[in-house]
Design a protein around this motif. Structure first.
Motif, mmCIF file in Angstrom:
data_model
loop_
_atom_site.group_PDB
_atom_site.id
_atom_site.type_symbol
_atom_site.label_atom_id
_atom_site.label_comp_id
_atom_site.label_asym_id
_atom_site.label_seq_id
_atom_site.Cartn_x
_atom_site.Cartn_y
_atom_site.Cartn_z
ATOM 1 N N THR A 23 -15.658 1.889 7.599
ATOM 2 C CA THR A 23 -16.403 3.042 7.090
ATOM 3 C C THR A 23 -16.827 4.023 8.182
ATOM 4 O OG1 THR A 23 -18.447 1.758 7.204
ATOM 5 C CG2 THR A 23 -17.279 1.771 5.092
ATOM 6 N N GLN A 24 -16.234 3.898 9.360
ATOM 7 C CA GLN A 24 -16.618 4.830 10.430
ATOM 8 C C GLN A 24 -16.275 6.270 10.066
ATOM 9 O OE1 GLN A 24 -15.732 3.806 14.467
ATOM 10 N NE2 GLN A 24 -15.595 5.937 15.099
ATOM 11 N N TYR A 25 -15.146 6.455 9.404
ATOM 12 C CA TYR A 25 -14.743 7.790 8.974
ATOM 13 C C TYR A 25 -15.037 7.947 7.490
ATOM 14 C CZ TYR A 25 -12.437 8.463 13.433
ATOM 15 O OH TYR A 25 -12.188 8.592 14.771
ATOM 16 N N SER A 26 -15.469 9.127 7.111
ATOM 17 C CA SER A 26 -15.781 9.385 5.706
ATOM 18 C C SER A 26 -14.493 9.421 4.885
ATOM 19 C CB SER A 26 -16.508 10.725 5.566
ATOM 20 O OG SER A 26 -15.620 11.794 5.828
ATOM 21 N N ASP A 27 -14.662 9.258 3.588
ATOM 22 C CA ASP A 27 -13.527 9.364 2.665
ATOM 23 C C ASP A 27 -12.811 10.690 2.872
ATOM 24 O OD1 ASP A 27 -14.792 7.093 1.732
ATOM 25 O OD2 ASP A 27 -15.116 7.862 -0.296
ATOM 26 N N GLU A 28 -13.596 11.763 2.950
ATOM 27 C CA GLU A 28 -13.026 13.105 3.083
ATOM 28 C C GLU A 28 -12.214 13.250 4.365
ATOM 29 O OE1 GLU A 28 -16.318 12.486 2.461
ATOM 30 O OE2 GLU A 28 -16.284 12.960 0.336
ATOM 31 N N GLU A 29 -12.709 12.694 5.484
ATOM 32 C CA GLU A 29 -11.966 12.788 6.745
ATOM 33 C C GLU A 29 -10.638 12.049 6.655
ATOM 34 O OE1 GLU A 29 -14.632 12.807 10.639
ATOM 35 O OE2 GLU A 29 -15.300 11.266 9.213
ATOM 36 N N ILE A 30 -10.668 10.857 6.116
ATOM 37 C CA ILE A 30 -9.436 10.066 6.008
ATOM 38 C C ILE A 30 -8.416 10.803 5.150
ATOM 39 C CG2 ILE A 30 -8.446 7.922 5.113
ATOM 40 C CD1 ILE A 30 -11.151 6.568 5.896
ATOM 41 N N ILE A 31 -8.834 11.250 3.991
ATOM 42 C CA ILE A 31 -7.927 11.947 3.079
ATOM 43 C C ILE A 31 -7.407 13.234 3.719
ATOM 44 C CG2 ILE A 31 -7.786 13.144 0.849
ATOM 45 C CD1 ILE A 31 -9.933 10.979 -0.074
ATOM 46 N N ILE A 53 1.526 4.641 6.443
ATOM 47 C CA ILE A 53 0.147 4.982 6.792
ATOM 48 C C ILE A 53 -0.825 4.486 5.717
ATOM 49 C CG2 ILE A 53 -1.478 6.902 7.076
ATOM 50 C CD1 ILE A 53 0.980 8.531 8.131
ATOM 51 N N ILE A 54 -0.583 4.880 4.472
ATOM 52 C CA ILE A 54 -1.591 4.596 3.446
ATOM 53 C C ILE A 54 -1.681 3.124 3.102
ATOM 54 C CG2 ILE A 54 -1.425 6.937 2.503
ATOM 55 C CD1 ILE A 54 -0.518 4.976 -0.109
ATOM 56 N N SER A 55 -0.593 2.381 3.265
ATOM 57 C CA SER A 55 -0.663 0.946 2.963
ATOM 58 C C SER A 55 -1.658 0.262 3.896
ATOM 59 C CB SER A 55 0.715 0.297 3.061
ATOM 60 O OG SER A 55 1.257 0.410 4.358
ATOM 61 N N HIS A 56 -1.666 0.663 5.145
ATOM 62 C CA HIS A 56 -2.622 0.119 6.120
ATOM 63 C C HIS A 56 -4.047 0.530 5.754
ATOM 64 C CE1 HIS A 56 -3.884 -1.478 9.995
ATOM 65 N NE2 HIS A 56 -4.619 -0.390 10.158
ATOM 66 N N LEU A 57 -4.222 1.802 5.427
ATOM 67 C CA LEU A 57 -5.549 2.293 5.063
ATOM 68 C C LEU A 57 -6.052 1.652 3.771
ATOM 69 C CD1 LEU A 57 -5.003 6.070 5.872
ATOM 70 C CD2 LEU A 57 -6.355 4.439 7.203
ATOM 71 N N CYS A 58 -5.198 1.530 2.773
ATOM 72 C CA CYS A 58 -5.609 0.958 1.485
ATOM 73 C C CYS A 58 -5.949 -0.524 1.599
ATOM 74 C CB CYS A 58 -4.524 1.166 0.434
ATOM 75 S SG CYS A 58 -4.345 2.886 -0.079
ATOM 76 N N PRO A 62 -9.629 -0.004 -0.232
ATOM 77 C CA PRO A 62 -9.030 0.113 -1.566
ATOM 78 C C PRO A 62 -9.686 1.185 -2.426
ATOM 79 C CG PRO A 62 -10.205 -1.978 -1.325
ATOM 80 C CD PRO A 62 -10.190 -1.324 0.024
ATOM 81 N N ASP A 63 -10.890 1.590 -2.075
ATOM 82 C CA ASP A 63 -11.570 2.646 -2.816
ATOM 83 C C ASP A 63 -10.871 3.998 -2.680
ATOM 84 O OD1 ASP A 63 -12.597 2.235 -0.068
ATOM 85 O OD2 ASP A 63 -13.852 3.980 -0.489
ATOM 86 N N LEU A 64 -9.974 4.124 -1.714
ATOM 87 C CA LEU A 64 -9.261 5.389 -1.491
ATOM 88 C C LEU A 64 -7.832 5.369 -2.032
ATOM 89 C CD1 LEU A 64 -10.392 6.230 2.165
ATOM 90 C CD2 LEU A 64 -11.310 7.097 0.003
ATOM 91 N N GLU A 65 -7.452 4.298 -2.705
ATOM 92 C CA GLU A 65 -6.064 4.162 -3.171
ATOM 93 C C GLU A 65 -5.594 5.354 -3.995
ATOM 94 O OE1 GLU A 65 -5.440 -0.671 -3.408
ATOM 95 O OE2 GLU A 65 -5.956 0.415 -5.236
ATOM 96 N N SER A 66 -6.379 5.793 -4.944
ATOM 97 C CA SER A 66 -5.951 6.864 -5.830
ATOM 98 C C SER A 66 -5.640 8.143 -5.055
ATOM 99 C CB SER A 66 -7.020 7.124 -6.888
ATOM 100 O OG SER A 66 -6.614 8.153 -7.750
ATOM 101 N N GLN A 67 -6.560 8.557 -4.201
ATOM 102 C CA GLN A 67 -6.362 9.805 -3.453
ATOM 103 C C GLN A 67 -5.214 9.693 -2.446
ATOM 104 O OE1 GLN A 67 -9.315 8.105 -3.827
ATOM 105 N NE2 GLN A 67 -11.035 9.487 -3.639
#
Length: 141
Positions: A23-31, A53-58, A62-67
């Motif tokens: 959670t160091q980076y906000s959802d908005e920053e990651i997206i 990229i996204i497989s590692h992040l998800c 997992p809360d960011l999967e949709s975006q």
């Protein structure tokens, strides 16, 4: 973790840090940084790069999967893949098993693809419908 991001040091940092402090980076920053990154100028290469990229992040977020999946699924949509089963099969074939591409899929990313992606049919269907709607809405203008 991933060194292919010399053009995007911020994205490289996000990918490295997410393992220890998700959670160091906000959802908005990651997206934002995933969306700003262009892994390839062709759809196949872009889809491989984005899903690496996204497989590692998800895996960690997992809360960011949709975006994040919406960003990664766009190149597949433009390749003509619009069915969830076809998309999942393509991703498993080209991202998980193929290591001769320019993007390395982390162990965690491969785990997410193997164990979690198979349950995302409804999400993928919804995202493809959103992309189709947005794409057609732009054509009307």
């Amino acid at each position: 973790m991933i060194n292919q991001f010399s053009r995007s040091p911020k994205l490289r940092d996000i990918l490295n840090v997410i393992e220890t402090v998700p959670t160091q980076y906000s959802d908005e920053e990651i997206i934002l940084y995933v969306d700003k990154f262009l892994p390839s100028y062709n759809c196949e290469g872009a889809a491989i790069g984005y899903f690496s990229i996204i497989s590692h992040l998800c895996y960690y977020r997992p809360d960011l999967e949709s975006q994040l999946m919406k960003i990664a699924l766009k190149p597949l949509y433009y390749l003509g893949i619009e069915h969830p089963d076809s998309a999942i099969k393509w991703i498993k074939t080209y991202v998980k098993e193929k290591n001769d591409n320019d993007y390395y899929t982390s162990k965690q990313g491969r785990t997410w693809i193997t164990n979690h992606l198979k349950d995302k049919h409804k999400l993928i269907t919804r995202i493809f419908k959103e992309i189709d709607f947005e794409d057609n809405a732009e054509d009307i203008r």
